[in-house]
Motif scaffolding. Structure first.
Motif, PDB file in Angstrom:
ATOM      1  N   ASN A 249       0.851  -1.191   0.000  1.00 55.95           N
ATOM      2  CA  ASN A 249       0.000   0.000   0.000  1.00 55.95           C
ATOM      3  C   ASN A 249       0.888   1.242   0.000  1.00 55.95           C
ATOM      4  N   ASP A 250       0.980   1.928  -1.125  1.00 55.52           N
ATOM      5  CA  ASP A 250       1.852   3.100  -1.235  1.00 55.52           C
ATOM      6  C   ASP A 250       1.470   4.197  -0.251  1.00 55.52           C
ATOM      7  N   ALA A 251       0.177   4.397  -0.054  1.00 51.74           N
ATOM      8  CA  ALA A 251      -0.270   5.453   0.861  1.00 51.74           C
ATOM      9  C   ALA A 251       0.158   5.140   2.292  1.00 51.74           C
ATOM     10  N   TYR A 252       0.054   3.860   2.673  1.00 55.81           N
ATOM     11  CA  TYR A 252       0.466   3.476   4.025  1.00 55.81           C
ATOM     12  C   TYR A 252       1.983   3.621   4.189  1.00 55.81           C
TER      13      TYR A 252
ATOM     14  N   THR B  65       3.872   5.784   2.728  1.00 55.33           N
ATOM     15  CA  THR B  65       4.118   7.222   2.878  1.00 55.33           C
ATOM     16  C   THR B  65       3.741   7.696   4.277  1.00 55.33           C
TER      17      THR B  65
ATOM     18  N   HIS C 273       0.420  13.368  -9.277  1.00 57.94           N
ATOM     19  CA  HIS C 273       0.504  12.463  -8.118  1.00 57.94           C
ATOM     20  C   HIS C 273       1.782  12.687  -7.303  1.00 57.94           C
TER      21      HIS C 273
ATOM     22  N   ARG D 115       6.607   4.626  -5.249  1.00 57.19           N
ATOM     23  CA  ARG D 115       5.161   4.623  -5.443  1.00 57.19           C
ATOM     24  C   ARG D 115       4.827   4.393  -6.925  1.00 57.19           C
TER      25      ARG D 115
END
Length: 629
Positions: A481-484, A486, A514, A506
């Motif tokens: 999960n890229d958002a996690y 980050t 993005h 990402r």
């Protein structure tokens, strides 16, 4: 305006103020580079520019403002200490802390007073007052020592809570003793002294808790805009300290500590930002106060001390500190190793010197002549304990097995085939490693490979309790999960240092719409791969390798033998771990270990190719040191 010098031959006040900041922050930076106790360097810097060279004379340059400046700085330092007292972190050490405060503090007061009277030769009035102040172990000293020593969670919590809670307790003990001395010397009614003390403590407690409650309520209900929260916090802090001190001198320390304690446990959404700003301010204040106190200590004041002062310091370190602590922690669930560590760790700091100097002058004003010896004795005790514990706490904790980790560990967030293979590579380098993932099932491969794991969110309070985060120096966010990733890198960056936090590339970071600002996320790894690309590579014809360089087998040889390999990390001969980025180069000194990724070696494959490779390797057995592990 030209920079002028005063008639005393010291620097202009503005230049002196700048010098204090430069020496304080510079000393801390130099200590970080040299891996030395910061407080030792700051004390040395203060002594050099003060008594030795005569460049800095705080009393001459700042005049009547010096005492209020130090008092406010100490109040802010204690408030920041209160902000660290999260009650959740006290679970394992609650009984021990209660005993250290309720039993250990009075016993320590009595033992210190006896040492002052029978060893240092002070009168009982001076011994009683100074003995109360000596209860203080000093959060300004303990915090950097704990950061340097990387202690295990429970002994670190014991030392930290004892230092912060006993700071106002010690100051109030000195106030109590001083009030008794005043009663005896001036024939003032004892009832009046007791009433003043009870009123002061009650008022300070109510004021501090009420201010903390009010601020928490105002911040939670958005009565204060975000950009004004820190200024409002500072103004309320100063007001609480001043009001409490006007009722009973030194009770302001208790008030601001309780105020910080309430805010720390109010679950404020913006608490992290508030605390980080306060932490930065405290670093400046601690360094500045130490420089000022050291520079203000003249050789004439130190010359009043004799051999008794040395004997007094030895007795305090060897007897007056350990015995009360061991008695207080007897019959608790605290293991004996931890009791010994706490008992033999008692550095004194800013509050001791500041409060001791104040009461020493007041006792001398009452006609008690040996009150003048209190400030020099306090300074010698601070210097001795800071130097001793600054250089011995880390090896002592290591010898007792209470260090969270000697080597730079790696925390990998996100379980996958790639992260397990990477963890095994770090283990071959002799480094501690752990993989954390919110999904218990994804950790199965790591468990089967024998890699330590944590099942849960690494950002949760449970992780703070169960994972020795101080044992890890580098973080690699490598979940799918890229958002996690980050979020993890951004949240843990300030705590571990942004240069020590990395994450996988990402998927959409190349697109302009993005792209994230530089303040978010972690650093890139040498191979800028996404989660899917990294796992596809390790599942195909690639593997992690660890190679050790030597005088005979250099970096040039490594590059010639493993021409397809990409270096991901380097462990220097001095034990420093470097996670390499896209533009970083391997230093390659003899003794260094290189973690790289490249094509699977033939001997690891099956069939005739593996057999031929193993036979060729056996024929060049003399080059065993050259081959990667």
């Amino acid at each position: 305006m030209a920079v002028a010098e005063t008639t005393a031959g010291v620097l202009d006040p503005v230049l002196a103020f700048a010098l204090v900041g430069a020496l304080g922050v510079g000393g801390q930076w130099l200590a970080w580079r040299m891996r030395l106790p910061a407080i030792v360097l700051m004390l040395a810097a203060g002594l050099i520019v003060g008594p030795v060279l005569g460049l800095l004379d705080p009393a001459a340059q700042f005049g009547d403002m010096l005492s209020p400046m130090i008092a406010i700085a100490v109040a802010i330092i204690l408030f920041e200490g209160g902000l660290t007292l999260d009650l959740h972190s006290l679970r394992d050490a609650a009984a021990g802390v209660r005993r250290l405060v309720v039993i250990g503090a009075p016993l320590g007061w009595f033992a210190s007073a006896c040492a002052l009277h029978f060893v240092a030769g002070l009168s009982w009035p001076s011994s009683a007052v100074f003995g109360g102040i000596m209860i203080v172990t000093g959060p300004t000293v303990i915090a950097p020592l704990l950061r340097q020593a990387k202690l295990a969670r429970r002994p670190a919590a014991l030392l930290q809570w004892e230092a912060i809670v006993n700071d106002p307790v010690g100051a109030l003990a000195a106030v109590l003793a001083f009030e008794v001395v005043v009663v005896l010397e001036t024939a003032t009614g004892a009832g009046h002294a007791v009433w003043t003390l009870v009123l002061g403590i009650t008022a300070a407690s109510v004021l501090g808790l009420a201010a903390g409650w009010g601020l928490a309520k105002a911040f939670t209900r958005a009565w204060v805009p975000e950009y004004m929260k820190v200024p409002v916090l500072f103004v309320v802090l100063l007001a609480v300290f001043a009001l409490a001190d006007s009722v009973l001198h030194e009770s302001g320390l208790l008030a601001v500590t309780l105020m910080g304690l309430w805010i720390a446990n109010a679950n404020l959404p913006s608490f992290t930002e508030l605390y980080r700003f306060k932490e930065h301010a405290t670093v400046l204040l601690v360094s500045g106060v130490f420089i000022l106190l050291a520079a203000g200590m003249s050789f004439e004041r130190l010359m009043v001390l004799d051999w008794r002062a040395l004997a007094f310091v030895v007795v305090v370190i060897a007897v007056a500190r350990p015995l009360p602590v061991l008695i207080a922690l007897a019959f608790t669930n605290v293991p004996m190793k931890e009791r010994l560590l706490v008992a033999l760790t008692g550095p004194r700091g800013v509050v001791l010197v500041a409060v001791a100097g104040l009461f020493g002058e007041r006792l001398a004003g009452l006609g008690i002549s040996d009150g003048e010896k209190i400030a020099p004795l306090a300074f010698v005790l601070v210097v001795a304990t800071v130097v001793l514990h600054g250089f011995t706490l880390t090896p002592f904790a290591r010898a007792l097995g209470l260090s969270a980790g000697e080597k730079p560990g790696v925390l990998i967030v996100g379980a996958s085939g790639w992260s397990v293979a990477l963890a095994k590579g770090f283990e071959k380098m002799g480094l501690p490693v752990i993989i954390a993932d919110t999904n218990h099932g994804r950790l199965r491969q790591a468990r089967e490979a024998g890699v330590p794991v944590f099942s849960g969110d690494i950002l949760s309070e449970v992780a703070e309790e169960r994972v020795e985060l101080m044992a890890f120096e580098k973080i690699i966010a490598a979940s799918g999960n890229d958002a996690y990733n980050t979020l993890v890198a951004t949240d843990l960056g300030p705590e571990f240092g942004r240069d020590n936090v990395y994450q996988l590339k990402r998927v959409k970071q190349t697109a302009t719409r993005h792209a994230l600002p530089a303040t978010l996320g972690g650093r890139a790894l040498a191979l800028e791969q996404t989660f899917m690309e990294a796992n596809a590579q390790i599942a195909g014809e690639a593997e992690f390798r660890v190679s050790t360089l030597s005088e005979e087998w250099t970096l040039k040889d490594w590059r010639a033998m493993l021409s397809d390999a990409v270096a991901l990390a380097e462990l220097t001969p001095g034990g420093r771990l470097r996670i390499l980025g896209p533009k970083d180069e391997v230093n390659g000194k003899p003794g260094a270990k290189i973690l790289s990724i490249g094509a699977v070696r033939p001997e690891r494959k099956g069939g005739e190719e593996a057999k031929e490779a193993k036979e060729a390797k056996a024929r060049v057995s003399g080059e065993g040191s050259a081959a990667p592990v």
